[in-house]
Design a protein around this motif. Structure first.
Motif, PDB file in Angstrom:
ATOM      1  N   THR A 241       0.837  -1.172   0.001  1.00 11.85           N
ATOM      2  CA  THR A 241       0.048  -0.178   0.040  1.00 11.85           C
ATOM      3  C   THR A 241       1.054   1.258   0.053  1.00 11.85           C
ATOM      4  OG1 THR A 241      -1.673  -1.120   1.172  1.00 11.85           O
ATOM      5  CG2 THR A 241      -1.858   1.272   1.224  1.00 11.85           C
ATOM      6  N   TYR A 244       2.821   1.775  -3.345  1.00 10.93           N
ATOM      7  CA  TYR A 244       1.909   1.973  -4.786  1.00 10.93           C
ATOM      8  C   TYR A 244       1.831   3.527  -4.331  1.00 10.93           C
ATOM      9  CZ  TYR A 244      -2.083   2.825  -7.454  1.00 10.93           C
ATOM     10  OH  TYR A 244      -2.915   3.243  -8.429  1.00 10.93           O
ATOM     11  N   TYR A 245       1.297   4.096  -3.111  1.00 14.44           N
ATOM     12  CA  TYR A 245       1.034   5.507  -3.065  1.00 14.44           C
ATOM     13  C   TYR A 245       2.100   6.434  -2.879  1.00 14.44           C
ATOM     14  CZ  TYR A 245      -4.091   4.724  -3.031  1.00 14.44           C
ATOM     15  OH  TYR A 245      -5.391   4.239  -3.610  1.00 14.44           O
ATOM     16  N   ALA A 250       1.580   6.607  -8.877  1.00 13.33           N
ATOM     17  CA  ALA A 250       0.288   6.682  -7.869  1.00 13.33           C
ATOM     18  C   ALA A 250      -0.590   7.966  -8.600  1.00 13.33           C
ATOM     19  CB  ALA A 250       0.729   6.914  -6.434  1.00 13.33           C
ATOM     20  N   TYR A 253       0.407  11.301  -4.405  1.00 10.38           N
ATOM     21  CA  TYR A 253       1.350  11.277  -3.533  1.00 10.38           C
ATOM     22  C   TYR A 253       1.057  11.120  -2.132  1.00 10.38           C
ATOM     23  CZ  TYR A 253       6.214  10.964  -1.649  1.00 10.38           C
ATOM     24  OH  TYR A 253       7.256  10.499  -0.768  1.00 10.38           O
ATOM     25  N   ALA A 257      -0.462   6.288   3.335  1.00  5.83           N
ATOM     26  CA  ALA A 257      -1.584   5.340   2.962  1.00  5.83           C
ATOM     27  C   ALA A 257      -1.615   4.023   3.990  1.00  5.83           C
ATOM     28  CB  ALA A 257      -1.474   5.008   1.524  1.00  5.83           C
TER      29      ALA A 257
END
Length: 291
Positions: A241, A244-245, A250, A253, A257
């Motif tokens: 998680t 990814y962010y 993404a 940003y 997260a």
């Protein structure tokens, strides 16, 4: 062992004391490993092996058996492993519900060991020394909460009210990390966030009350299984998680997260705990009403 040698009303305090010792180890262990690392990359591992050997010798030679013979149960291979212990909790549905709460809480709590260093760098560009300082402060805060406050809080309000306080503090801390904007904000949250450490000792004591004295070891095995399952699922989900962010691809940003996801798990714990508490208390209330 703690459950065997402690009266039910004092178990939360002693479970908290065990947690406090983990917090102290979390402070001293990395520092000791860093010092020993000067003697070579293998030196910390030799030292850890020596400490483990001392623990074994103390437990085998000095520590007396905790369970009296009259409370011991015949050996059963199906119950002699953590997964077997977890399955056997089906016969204690009240405990199984609280075990699910513990699983969700451990999923959330894995956000610290899994992502903290990466989060501190991505969000605030902290140097390794500063990251070590934040970890030490977190361990100290948790140690104080579990070693000195858990017993007092549980003695005053009981396990069923103490555990939700831990879940709420945890959710608030996770949300704070997710959305904070300045580095200085880390330190008050780290200092106060240790209060989330009262959740697991209170939950463990509550489950311990629901089982007879001959099943305390079985409960420990089941909890070990829950810890293991959460250690498989939690780090993978939380790190992915955050990855990814925090990546260039993404949609937004957001390095916090993973902490937002952990906050959701903590709030889910609170909901599941209250629902399970109603199931446990419902039959008792009906029994009192029929009298």
């Amino acid at each position: 062992y703690v459950a065997d040698v402690t009266p039910p009303e004092k178990r939360a305090a002693n479970f908290g004391l065990i947690g406090a010792m983990f917090g102290l180890g979390f402070i001293l262990g990395p520092a000791l490993g860093g010092l020993l690392g000067k003697f070579g990359p293998r030196a910390p591992f030799f030292a850890a092996a020596g400490l483990a050997a001392l623990n074994f010798i103390y437990g085998f030679v000095v520590l007396p058996e905790s369970l009296p013979k009259e409370r011991r149960r015949a050996f059963d291979l199906k119950r002699a492993n953590p997964l077997g212990a977890l399955v056997s909790l089906r016969s204690a549905p009240h405990v199984l519900g609280f075990a699910l709460v513990a699983f969700c809480w451990q999923l959330a709590f894995h956000v610290y060991p899994s992502t903290w260093s990466f989060f501190a760098i991505a969000k605030f560009e902290l140097e390794p020394v500063a990251i070590g300082g934040t970890l030490a402060l977190s361990g100290l805060s948790m140690m104080i909460a579990q070693g000195f406050l858990t017993g007092r809080i549980v003695a005053r309000i009981g396990e069923s009210r103490a555990a939700p306080i831990g879940f709420l503090v945890g959710a608030a801390a996770f949300l704070s990390y997710a959305f904070m904007t300045e580095q200085w904000m880390l330190y008050p949250v780290l200092a106060l966030g240790g209060m989330q450490g009262i959740a697991m000792p209170s939950l463990n004591a509550l489950m311990s009350r629901e089982l007879g004295p001959e099943r305390q070891g079985e409960l420990s095995g089941a909890m070990a299984s829950i810890m293991g399952l959460s250690s498989i699922i939690g780090p993978y989900v939380l790190t992915q998680t955050m990855a990814y962010y925090s990546s260039p691809s993404a949609p937004v940003y957001f390095p916090g997260a993973a902490f937002l996801l952990a906050a959701g798990c903590a709030l889910l714990c609170l909901l599941l705990f209250e629902l399970q508490l109603r199931r446990v208390r419902g039959p008792a209330r009906r029994a009192r009403a029929t009298r």
